[in-house]
Motif scaffolding. Structure first.
Motif, mmCIF file in Angstrom:
data_model
loop_
_atom_site.group_PDB
_atom_site.id
_atom_site.type_symbol
_atom_site.label_atom_id
_atom_site.label_comp_id
_atom_site.label_asym_id
_atom_site.label_seq_id
_atom_site.Cartn_x
_atom_site.Cartn_y
_atom_site.Cartn_z
ATOM 1 N N TYR A 52 0.774 -1.105 -0.147
ATOM 2 C CA TYR A 52 0.120 0.053 0.185
ATOM 3 C C TYR A 52 0.923 1.443 -0.144
ATOM 4 O O TYR A 52 1.953 1.382 0.813
ATOM 5 C CB TYR A 52 -1.018 -0.033 1.375
ATOM 6 C CG TYR A 52 -1.970 0.922 1.348
ATOM 7 C CD1 TYR A 52 -3.171 0.673 0.405
ATOM 8 C CD2 TYR A 52 -1.742 2.299 1.801
ATOM 9 C CE1 TYR A 52 -4.289 1.735 0.375
ATOM 10 C CE2 TYR A 52 -2.885 3.005 1.988
ATOM 11 C CZ TYR A 52 -4.092 2.844 1.268
ATOM 12 O OH TYR A 52 -4.876 3.810 1.129
ATOM 13 N N ALA A 58 -2.967 -3.260 -2.358
ATOM 14 C CA ALA A 58 -3.968 -3.770 -1.705
ATOM 15 C C ALA A 58 -4.700 -2.723 -0.854
ATOM 16 O O ALA A 58 -4.516 -1.530 -1.243
ATOM 17 C CB ALA A 58 -3.284 -4.480 -0.171
ATOM 18 N N VAL A 59 -5.754 -3.078 -0.267
ATOM 19 C CA VAL A 59 -6.839 -2.033 -0.009
ATOM 20 C C VAL A 59 -6.224 -1.321 1.224
ATOM 21 O O VAL A 59 -6.499 -0.128 1.482
ATOM 22 C CB VAL A 59 -8.226 -2.593 0.506
ATOM 23 C CG1 VAL A 59 -8.107 -3.691 1.532
ATOM 24 C CG2 VAL A 59 -9.268 -1.559 0.625
ATOM 25 N N SER A 60 -5.191 -1.947 2.026
ATOM 26 C CA SER A 60 -4.662 -1.294 3.294
ATOM 27 C C SER A 60 -3.471 -2.131 3.739
ATOM 28 O O SER A 60 -3.370 -3.255 3.061
ATOM 29 C CB SER A 60 -5.478 -1.124 4.327
ATOM 30 O OG SER A 60 -5.836 -2.287 4.947
ATOM 31 N N GLU A 61 -2.920 -1.707 4.626
ATOM 32 C CA GLU A 61 -1.676 -2.630 5.094
ATOM 33 C C GLU A 61 -2.056 -4.026 5.470
ATOM 34 O O GLU A 61 -1.593 -4.914 5.714
ATOM 35 C CB GLU A 61 -0.664 -1.974 6.010
ATOM 36 C CG GLU A 61 0.347 -0.766 5.408
ATOM 37 C CD GLU A 61 -0.551 0.553 5.126
ATOM 38 O OE1 GLU A 61 -1.602 0.718 5.362
ATOM 39 O OE2 GLU A 61 0.416 1.418 4.552
ATOM 40 N N VAL A 62 -3.331 -3.776 6.368
ATOM 41 C CA VAL A 62 -3.715 -4.940 6.906
ATOM 42 C C VAL A 62 -4.126 -5.859 5.736
ATOM 43 O O VAL A 62 -3.671 -7.282 5.943
ATOM 44 C CB VAL A 62 -5.126 -4.538 7.484
ATOM 45 C CG1 VAL A 62 -5.755 -5.898 8.203
ATOM 46 C CG2 VAL A 62 -4.933 -3.452 8.768
ATOM 47 N N LEU A 71 0.285 -1.075 11.395
ATOM 48 C CA LEU A 71 -0.747 -1.741 11.043
ATOM 49 C C LEU A 71 -0.672 -3.070 10.623
ATOM 50 O O LEU A 71 -1.802 -4.147 10.695
ATOM 51 C CB LEU A 71 -1.532 -0.953 9.662
ATOM 52 C CG LEU A 71 -2.784 -0.775 9.659
ATOM 53 C CD1 LEU A 71 -3.553 -0.474 10.830
ATOM 54 C CD2 LEU A 71 -3.190 0.306 8.524
#
Lengths: 314, 468
Positions: free
Chosen positions: B140, B166-170, B197
């Motif tokens: 990300y 990705a949508v976020s680091e998660v 995160l």
């Protein structure tokens, strides 16, 4: 804590809020950025609302547009990427007397904060969320955002984006936001009207504003800018005057009609898509719950309640 | 063979479940959905009308039932009344690829000689990862580490690999869990807030023993901080990788060349120990350009026996970090502890510069080590016997090498871009090794400033004047 405890003593009537009083730091955006127009319109909205300056909160996550709170002389905060909404909901629920405005971009709202957006909409706290959508990650210098169109070439999609972009209006209506509107950074009057309506809505209100990134995605919204050969089509709202033209107009309380509007091909139309005044806010529901439980305990003091509980545990 | 001669398909209705896949596959509309229930099975088999059939056999390929649709030529000997029998007895063992139980080994290939490249640190790491066989990158955008991922996005499709924004680091760390669980070398590029995160996923990966490489270009903190370099994730990487009993090898490069070399080593270590590896750089190191020499060989990775192979022999392979019974979880933790002990014993790395006769020992890593090296040289010119002890693994801390030097050391100076996390690691290592430390001074800067060579030199010389 009830708001009344914190209210200062009555004071003399004060001068109306002006742009001069509201201006803070100098914006750091690139010259030509659409966000300048959103900021200018927001000053106008605050002037029109004329809330006491100390009752306004301007809040944001991470992104170019999320620099917003620095430029507005109100209470404010700059928070974790994507998590501005839960924080703002906390302020709204904790301090019912404040007016909370959240600003953010498309990455903040639909990518890393997408989950929070859906659940804030579900809970319906009283706050206004303005999404400045430029369809690109500008702060990190051009990566694909969740609203970038198919085929958009960015540094993370050098071969052209192939993930289906999010349709913000469809997502918002679907997740249960109670006020959903869309505007354009080149249309100042329209923008002011939309933000004003949103801030007067009792509940979670969202305005998506198409705001061009001149540095990393110039010309993204040209087909909705009349000056550049596009067409800016607004949504005519029903006036309920019984005329035959009124039949054609949009009823913002009709969820299905709003959904159909959201499915119109790009650049679609601008205006109020959906408005639900019937649903109670989270703030009101919490107050109801407190009132009910307080009634059940016959308005006992904290000490009485605690000693009763301890007595039971003994 | 002409269409008139090619054998036509034949259906054994008892084996057809009426899934209709053959109907979609047939280009000539020869197959229709059935209308009658088969009394033997209770299902509705399709019906064949073979007037138009040209024997293309596409329906046979579409049929998921191994014995449903077959060619007419295979029909001989099966006439008569249908008896429900094990199809294996009738038609033989089903053909399924079967691999051996062992690892599929890495394949090392020589690289041609080439001139050194001039690369920035994040690019050097990306190229190192590619040479180590990494073809799966998840990330990300976050300054100052995005460029590595951007390079991967450009290159990987050409190498039959994947980069996923990705949508976020998660999301990114969990994609790594998945790819790593499939036995594939995978990595991410991130910086301090993003690494925070990811920690939940890192803890799960350590628990489930999944390899993966995390490149963390540390930036100023806490919270949002800024995008300038700091060394304030040392505590996080060495002591705080999510919840539970977690440790991972922490590599600290200090030049673009090391960014490349250590990236290659990171993958080898991650797979050797089935554990994530953290490549801990700082903001300047990611952006710094330097001469980088490529290694002599590159690796085409194999597949470890524990991974997801997608075949029958490996279907018992289960990647999980859950062990509900207390005894099981204690066993698992003891297994992890043995692994951590093995890492501590075998993988300590350090770069000692003029340490042999050093009386004043400077301890530094990452970019501050470069200033410290200059300060050490100048201090030597001024008659102070200084040396630079530069840990390349922060966890495990290279205490064995330090213990050898310590007898001659009168004083330690810790140089770091942070408020003392490196010094804490040093003190903890000395304490565990039962070494009473000499006086420890430090040069610390925060907020994205780095200790300057003059500052370090002043500290090196200052106390010497007092002592002498």
């Amino acid at each position: 804590m009830p708001a009344t405890d914190l209210a200062p003593a009555p004071e003399a009537p004060r001068a109306p809020l002006t742009k001069k009083a509201l201006t803070a730091d100098h914006p750091t955006w690139c010259p030509g950025c659409g966000d300048f127009a959103v900021l200018a319109s927001f000053y106008k909205v605050l002037e029109k609302l004329n809330y006491p300056q100390e009752k306004i909160v301007t809040f944001a996550g991470i992104g170019c547009s999320s620099r917003f709170p620095y430029f507005v002389n109100t209470h404010g905060g700059h928070y974790i990427h994507g998590r501005a909404l839960p924080f703002a909901a906390g302020i709204s629920l904790g301090r019912d007397d404040l007016h909370v405005f959240v600003f953010g971009g498309d990455g903040d709202g639909f990518s890393i904060g997408g989950n929070h957006l859906v659940h804030t909409a579900r809970k319906n706290p009283r706050l206004t969320y303005v999404i400045m959508d430029n369809s690109v990650y500008g702060l990190t210098k051009k990566q694909t955002s969740p609203t970038s169109p198919l085929g958009f070439k960015s540094k993370t999609d050098p071969w052209g984006a192939f993930d289906q972009p999010i349709n913000p209006m469809r997502t918002l209506i679907n997740s249960g936001a109670t006020f959903v509107a869309r505007s354009h950074a080149t249309q100042v009057n329209h923008m002011v009207e939309m933000m004003l309506r949103a801030s007067q809505h009792d509940g979670f209100s969202v305005v998506e504003i198409l705001s061009e990134c001149v540095e990393f995605y110039p010309g993204a919204f040209d087909n909705s800018i009349p000056r550049k050969g596009g067409s800016f089509q607004t949504i005519e709202l029903k006036k309920h005057d019984g005329t035959p033209e009124d039949e054609e107009r949009h009823d913002p309380t009709d969820e299905l009609a709003a959904f159909k509007l959201a499915l119109e091909p790009w650049p679609a139309r601008f205006g109020v898509y959906y408005e639900n005044k019937a649903r109670k806010t989270k703030n009101a529901l919490e107050q109801d719950l407190i009132a009910t439980t307080r009634e059940k305990t016959k308005h006992a003091t904290d000490l009485e309640l605690l000693s009763k509980t301890f007595a039971r545990m003994r | 063979m002409s269409a008139s001669v090619r054998p036509k398909p034949y259906l054994e209705p008892q084996y057809c479940k009426g899934c209709l896949r053959c109907i979609e596959a047939c280009p000539r509309d020869c197959i229709t959905p059935g209308s009658a229930i088969n009394p033997a099975t209770g299902l509705v088999p399709v019906e064949l009308h073979l007037e138009n059939c040209n024997g293309c056999t596409l329906c046979l390929q579409a049929c998921p039932e191994p014995y449903g649709l077959r060619l007419e030529t295979d029909r001989a000997g099966l006439e008569g009344e249908f008896v429900l029998e094990d199809p294996a007895k009738l038609f033989g063992e089903k053909c399924v690829p079967n691999h051996s139980e062992g690892d599929l080994p890495d394949d090392r290939r020589a690289l041609p000689d080439c001139e050194p490249l001039v690369l920035k640190g994040t690019y050097a790491t990306a190229i190192g990862a590619l040479l180590a066989g990494c073809r799966h990158v998840f990330g990300y955008p976050i300054t100052p580490s995005t460029e590595g991922a951007e390079l991967m996005a450009r290159i990987l499709p050409k190498l039959n690999g994947h980069f996923v924004h990705a949508v976020s680091e998660v999301a990114a760390v969990n994609m790594m869990y998945g790819a790593g669980g499939a036995g594939l070398p995978c990595m991410t590029f991130t910086s301090s807030p993003g690494f925070s995160l990811m920690l939940e996923g890192v803890s799960y990966m350590i628990g489930a023993e999944v390899p993966g490489v995390f490149v963390n270009m540390m930036r100023g903190g806490p919270g949002l901080g800024n995008i300038a370099p700091e060394q304030t994730d040392i505590k996080l990487a060495c002591r705080g990788l999510g919840h539970g009993n977690t440790h991972a090898i922490v590599l600290t490069p200090s030049t673009p060349q090391e960014m490349l070399d250590l990236a290659i080593d990171a993958f080898a270590l991650a797979f050797r120990y089935r554990n994530p590896v953290i490549l801990l750089g700082d903001g300047y190191l990611g952006q710094m350009t330097g001469k980088v020499r490529l290694p002599a060989s590159m690796i085409r990775p194999g597949l470890p026996a524990w991974a997801v192979w997608g075949d029958r022999a490996h279907r018992h392979n289960l990647i999980s970090s859950i062990a509900l019974a207390e005894a099981d979880l204690e066993d698992h933790n003891e297994h992890l502890n043995r692994k951590y002990a093995a890492i501590t014993a075998c993988e300590q790395r350090v770069d000692c510069y003029r340490c042999r006769d050093a009386e004043v020992l400077v301890v530094a890593c990452n970019t501050p080590a470069r200033m410290a090296k200059g300060a050490v040289e100048t201090a030597r010119e001024n008659g102070v016997k200084a040396g630079l002890f530069r840990p390349i693994t922060l966890w495990p801390f290279p205490i064995d090498a330090l213990a050898e030097i310590m007898p001659g050391v009168r004083r330690i100076v810790v140089v770091e871009a942070g408020p003392g996390q490196l010094e804490d690691e040093l003190r903890l290592a000395l304490s565990h090794a039962n070494i009473a430390p000499p006086p420890i001074d430090h040069v610390r800067r925060c907020g994205g400033n780095l200790p300057a060579q003059d500052e370090i030199l002043a500290t090196l010389l200052a106390r010497e004047e007092v002592l002498s």
